[in-house]
Design a protein around this motif. Structure first.
Motif, PDB file in Angstrom:
ATOM      1  N   UNK A 114      60.247  54.337  68.580  1.00 55.31           N
ATOM      2  CA  UNK A 114      60.535  52.912  68.714  1.00 55.31           C
ATOM      3  C   UNK A 114      59.247  52.155  69.055  1.00 55.31           C
ATOM      4  N   UNK A 115      58.952  51.094  68.312  1.00 56.70           N
ATOM      5  CA  UNK A 115      57.697  50.354  68.486  1.00 56.70           C
ATOM      6  C   UNK A 115      57.479  49.844  69.908  1.00 56.70           C
ATOM      7  N   UNK A 116      58.496  49.235  70.489  1.00 56.67           N
ATOM      8  CA  UNK A 116      58.331  48.621  71.806  1.00 56.67           C
ATOM      9  C   UNK A 116      58.056  49.670  72.881  1.00 56.67           C
ATOM     10  N   UNK A 117      58.881  50.712  72.934  1.00 60.93           N
ATOM     11  CA  UNK A 117      58.667  51.729  73.974  1.00 60.93           C
ATOM     12  C   UNK A 117      57.397  52.523  73.721  1.00 60.93           C
ATOM     13  N   UNK A 118      57.085  52.772  72.452  1.00 62.30           N
ATOM     14  CA  UNK A 118      55.838  53.481  72.131  1.00 62.30           C
ATOM     15  C   UNK A 118      54.639  52.672  72.623  1.00 62.30           C
ATOM     16  N   UNK A 119      54.634  51.383  72.352  1.00 58.05           N
ATOM     17  CA  UNK A 119      53.522  50.537  72.780  1.00 58.05           C
ATOM     18  C   UNK A 119      53.419  50.474  74.304  1.00 58.05           C
ATOM     19  N   UNK A 120      54.561  50.416  74.989  1.00 59.17           N
ATOM     20  CA  UNK A 120      54.551  50.413  76.458  1.00 59.17           C
ATOM     21  C   UNK A 120      53.944  51.703  77.000  1.00 59.17           C
ATOM     22  N   UNK A 121      54.296  52.835  76.403  1.00 62.34           N
ATOM     23  CA  UNK A 121      53.740  54.113  76.853  1.00 62.34           C
ATOM     24  C   UNK A 121      52.260  54.216  76.514  1.00 62.34           C
ATOM     25  N   UNK A 122      51.881  53.748  75.329  1.00 59.91           N
ATOM     26  CA  UNK A 122      50.458  53.791  74.956  1.00 59.91           C
ATOM     27  C   UNK A 122      49.618  52.926  75.885  1.00 59.91           C
ATOM     28  N   UNK A 123      50.179  51.833  76.359  1.00 60.89           N
ATOM     29  CA  UNK A 123      49.444  50.958  77.282  1.00 60.89           C
ATOM     30  C   UNK A 123      49.193  51.612  78.630  1.00 60.89           C
ATOM     31  N   UNK A 124      49.860  52.713  78.902  1.00 56.45           N
ATOM     32  CA  UNK A 124      49.622  53.444  80.144  1.00 56.45           C
ATOM     33  C   UNK A 124      48.381  54.330  80.051  1.00 56.45           C
ATOM     34  N   UNK A 125      47.817  54.478  78.848  1.00 58.60           N
ATOM     35  CA  UNK A 125      46.568  55.221  78.677  1.00 58.60           C
ATOM     36  C   UNK A 125      45.441  54.270  79.052  1.00 58.60           C
ATOM     37  N   UNK A 126      44.673  54.581  80.099  1.00 55.93           N
ATOM     38  CA  UNK A 126      43.721  53.608  80.648  1.00 55.93           C
ATOM     39  C   UNK A 126      42.461  53.371  79.819  1.00 55.93           C
ATOM     40  N   UNK A 127      42.179  54.216  78.861  1.00 56.55           N
ATOM     41  CA  UNK A 127      40.952  54.096  78.079  1.00 56.55           C
ATOM     42  C   UNK A 127      41.287  53.636  76.656  1.00 56.55           C
ATOM     43  N   UNK A 128      40.716  52.513  76.242  1.00 61.18           N
ATOM     44  CA  UNK A 128      41.040  51.922  74.934  1.00 61.18           C
ATOM     45  C   UNK A 128      40.678  52.846  73.779  1.00 61.18           C
TER      46      UNK A 128
END
Length: 133
Positions: free
Chosen positions: A64-78
């Motif tokens: 799911x795009x929304x939850x995937x993006x929320x989890x990816x945003x938890x990775x601190x390094x761009x």
């Protein structure tokens, strides 16, 4: 005998999840690396297997795009986050995507060469724990 305040303080000390603030944002304890042995056992023996075997397949959190993006945003390094996003394009299964995320984050956290990289590496080491906890 403990007072209500003392009992609340003891319960607070042992909690990982801290509830939500007024804006609805989830508050959590900042996990340390390495994890406390009790938290490490909980992560390895209970949380991670349940995450992989039940939560990811049933809820498709990394599809799911929304939850995937929320989890990816938890990775601190761009840069690491970008590598994970690219790897996700090659698979549409949540469990396979989680394996890729873990692998990329683990490799990125092992490459610390200076103080700034070391701080980033600590954040990367913590991010998988933060996601699952």
């Amino acid at each position: 005998r403990l007072s209500n305040e003392a009992r609340a303080a003891v319960a607070e000390y042992f909690s990982v999840y801290k509830g939500t603030d007024a804006s609805g944002v989830t508050k959590r304890v900042s996990l340390t690396v390495p994890l406390h042995p009790a938290l490490k056992r909980a992560y390895d023996d209970v949380l991670l297997p349940y995450w992989r075997d039940t939560i990811l397949p049933n809820q498709e959190l990394l599809v799911d795009d929304k939850t995937r993006d929320n989890l990816l945003n938890m990775i601190p390094d761009a840069q690491t986050r970008s590598r994970v996003e690219s790897a996700f394009q090659k698979s549409d299964d949540s469990a396979a995507r989680w394996d890729k995320l873990e692998s990329i984050v683990r490799k990125a956290s092992a490459t610390a060469t200076n103080a700034k990289d070391f701080a980033t590496a600590r954040g990367l080491q913590r991010c998988c724990y933060d996601i699952v906890f």
